[in-house]
Design a protein around this motif. Structure first.
Motif, PDB file in Angstrom:
ATOM      1  N   PHE A   1       4.410  10.099  -7.169  1.00 42.58           N
ATOM      2  CA  PHE A   1       5.405  10.318  -8.216  1.00 42.58           C
ATOM      3  C   PHE A   1       4.725  10.679  -9.536  1.00 42.58           C
ATOM      4  CE2 PHE A   1       7.468   8.480 -11.952  1.00 42.58           C
ATOM      5  CZ  PHE A   1       8.635   9.237 -11.985  1.00 42.58           C
ATOM      6  N   HIS A   2       3.757   9.865  -9.947  1.00 47.54           N
ATOM      7  CA  HIS A   2       3.080  10.118 -11.222  1.00 47.54           C
ATOM      8  C   HIS A   2       2.331  11.452 -11.215  1.00 47.54           C
ATOM      9  CE1 HIS A   2       3.251   5.709 -12.650  1.00 47.54           C
ATOM     10  NE2 HIS A   2       3.998   6.439 -13.443  1.00 47.54           N
TER      11      HIS A   2
ATOM     12  N   ALA B   1       0.838  -1.202   0.000  1.00 50.32           N
ATOM     13  CA  ALA B   1       0.000   0.000   0.000  1.00 50.32           C
ATOM     14  C   ALA B   1       0.873   1.253   0.000  1.00 50.32           C
ATOM     15  CB  ALA B   1      -0.941  -0.001   1.199  1.00 50.32           C
ATOM     16  N   SER B   2       1.951   1.219   0.773  1.00 50.48           N
ATOM     17  CA  SER B   2       2.880   2.352   0.819  1.00 50.48           C
ATOM     18  C   SER B   2       3.564   2.545  -0.533  1.00 50.48           C
ATOM     19  CB  SER B   2       3.916   2.125   1.914  1.00 50.48           C
ATOM     20  OG  SER B   2       4.845   3.178   1.948  1.00 50.48           O
ATOM     21  N   LEU B   3       3.977   1.451  -1.164  1.00 49.39           N
ATOM     22  CA  LEU B   3       4.598   1.519  -2.488  1.00 49.39           C
ATOM     23  C   LEU B   3       3.634   2.140  -3.499  1.00 49.39           C
ATOM     24  CD1 LEU B   3       6.825   0.752  -4.564  1.00 49.39           C
ATOM     25  CD2 LEU B   3       5.665  -1.471  -4.765  1.00 49.39           C
TER      26      LEU B   3
ATOM     27  N   THR C   1      -5.717   4.477 -12.931  1.00 51.83           N
ATOM     28  CA  THR C   1      -5.755   3.015 -12.843  1.00 51.83           C
ATOM     29  C   THR C   1      -4.371   2.380 -12.917  1.00 51.83           C
ATOM     30  OG1 THR C   1      -6.213   2.714 -15.209  1.00 51.83           O
ATOM     31  CG2 THR C   1      -8.116   2.888 -13.746  1.00 51.83           C
ATOM     32  N   ALA C   2      -3.441   2.912 -12.157  1.00 53.64           N
ATOM     33  CA  ALA C   2      -2.080   2.373 -12.149  1.00 53.64           C
ATOM     34  C   ALA C   2      -2.062   1.008 -11.458  1.00 53.64           C
ATOM     35  CB  ALA C   2      -1.135   3.337 -11.447  1.00 53.64           C
ATOM     36  N   ALA C   3      -1.608   0.006 -12.191  1.00 51.47           N
ATOM     37  CA  ALA C   3      -1.408  -1.335 -11.646  1.00 51.47           C
ATOM     38  C   ALA C   3       0.077  -1.481 -11.347  1.00 51.47           C
ATOM     39  CB  ALA C   3      -1.874  -2.386 -12.635  1.00 51.47           C
ATOM     40  N   VAL C   4       0.407  -1.554 -10.080  1.00 56.77           N
ATOM     41  CA  VAL C   4       1.798  -1.584  -9.631  1.00 56.77           C
ATOM     42  C   VAL C   4       2.190  -3.024  -9.318  1.00 56.77           C
ATOM     43  CG1 VAL C   4       3.425  -0.743  -7.892  1.00 56.77           C
ATOM     44  CG2 VAL C   4       1.529   0.729  -8.651  1.00 56.77           C
TER      45      VAL C   4
END
Length: 145
Positions: free
Chosen positions: A19-20, A10-12, A84-87
């Protein structure tokens, strides 16, 4: 896809989102050098609008300066909405892959905003000097093969 979310993950995700957000705002404001500094020194940017990828901060900054000047002369403002960033989990080298959708909205004074582009953005992010940076960015457009 993850079934559970750890506090570390979650932190990442929150770090990547911050950042984005900063990076897209730098781009839209025309702050070319600051935007280019969000890439590694040899960072690669491969948009579908160019025949070859752009590599390196100097070339990245030059491209943003030229594009921003052209848009200003035309009286157009563009906003990049990254969603919708999938990390992915960090790789063995610490790099993180992020796949996101980017909407580009164009607005001219006294005109309604219009959706200009819908893109998919595939990033490889790394940490340098305590900051996230893009090592590679590949962009594809939904209206092109």
């Amino acid at each position: 896809m993850r079934d559970t979310i750890s506090p570390a993950y979650a932190s990442l995700c929150a770090e990547i989102q911050r950042f984005h957000a900063r990076q897209m705002q730098l781009l839209d404001s025309g702050d070319a050098e600051a935007w280019a500094a969000t890439f590694t020194e040899d960072g690669l940017f491969a948009p579908p609008s160019l025949p070859e990828p752009v590599r390196g901060r100097a070339a990245l900054a030059a491209g943003v300066r030229a594009a921003h000047a052209e848009l200003a002369a035309e009286g157009e403002v563009r906003r990049h909405l990254l969603t919708t960033a999938a990390v992915a989990d960090p790789g063995p080298d610490g790099s993180v892959r992020v796949r996101s959708y980017v909407q580009v909205v164009a607005t001219r004074r006294d005109e309604a905003p219009r959706l200009l582009l819908m893109c998919v953005c595939d990033d490889v992010l790394v940490v340098e000097d305590g900051e996230w940076r893009v090592r590679e960015r590949y962009v594809s457009r939904d209206d092109r093969a």
